[in-house]
Design a protein around this motif. Structure first.
Motif, PDB file in Angstrom:
ATOM      1  N   VAL A  21     -79.315 -12.811  14.136  1.00 36.35           N
ATOM      2  CA  VAL A  21     -79.711 -13.023  15.526  1.00 36.35           C
ATOM      3  C   VAL A  21     -80.505 -11.788  15.967  1.00 36.35           C
ATOM      4  CG1 VAL A  21     -78.839 -13.257  17.887  1.00 36.35           C
ATOM      5  CG2 VAL A  21     -77.684 -14.449  16.004  1.00 36.35           C
ATOM      6  N   ASP A  25     -79.872  -9.095  21.903  1.00 38.72           N
ATOM      7  CA  ASP A  25     -79.675 -10.532  22.067  1.00 38.72           C
ATOM      8  C   ASP A  25     -79.738 -10.883  23.549  1.00 38.72           C
ATOM      9  OD1 ASP A  25     -78.997 -13.182  21.923  1.00 38.72           O
ATOM     10  OD2 ASP A  25     -76.901 -12.829  21.417  1.00 38.72           O
ATOM     11  N   LYS A  29     -77.243 -15.790  22.048  1.00 36.48           N
ATOM     12  CA  LYS A  29     -76.994 -16.571  20.831  1.00 36.48           C
ATOM     13  C   LYS A  29     -75.803 -16.024  20.031  1.00 36.48           C
ATOM     14  CE  LYS A  29     -79.311 -18.532  16.826  1.00 36.48           C
ATOM     15  NZ  LYS A  29     -80.566 -18.607  16.058  1.00 36.48           N
TER      16      LYS A  29
END
Length: 98
Positions: A21, A25, A29
């Motif tokens: 990811v 972030d 997610k």
């Protein structure tokens, strides 16, 4: 290709649910996973390439042995990291050399 400075490794122990990811972030997610590693930790950000490469292989063993994640899923996720690919043999499935 991404690296461990801009990607988080995310996983759910005991499953094949393993992914990279982007870090930071901003979409949340990583919230879908129970565990995270790599770019989200200061000690990773302070490592050089070779140190990160070693840490990724250590983390892979932790996911596979300690957390019982599917080895093929761990490998597939880590193929997105420059450090991981650099540490793999040329004939490892999924490795593409430029």
């Amino acid at each position: 290709m991404q690296n461990a400075l801009n990607m988080m490794l995310c996983w759910d122990p005991g499953t094949d649910n393993v992914a990279l990811v982007p870090w930071p972030d901003t979409t949340g997610k990583s919230d879908r996973y129970l565990m995270t590693g790599l770019a989200c930790y200061t000690h990773i950000q302070n490592m050089d390439f070779e140190q990160r490469k070693k840490q990724i292989f250590i983390d892979a063993m932790h996911l596979i042995v300690r957390d019982r994640c599917d080895p093929a899923s761990v490998h597939a996720a880590l193929l997105g990291l420059e450090e991981y690919c650099d540490g793999c043999a040329d004939d490892m499935p999924g490795i593409k050399r430029e």
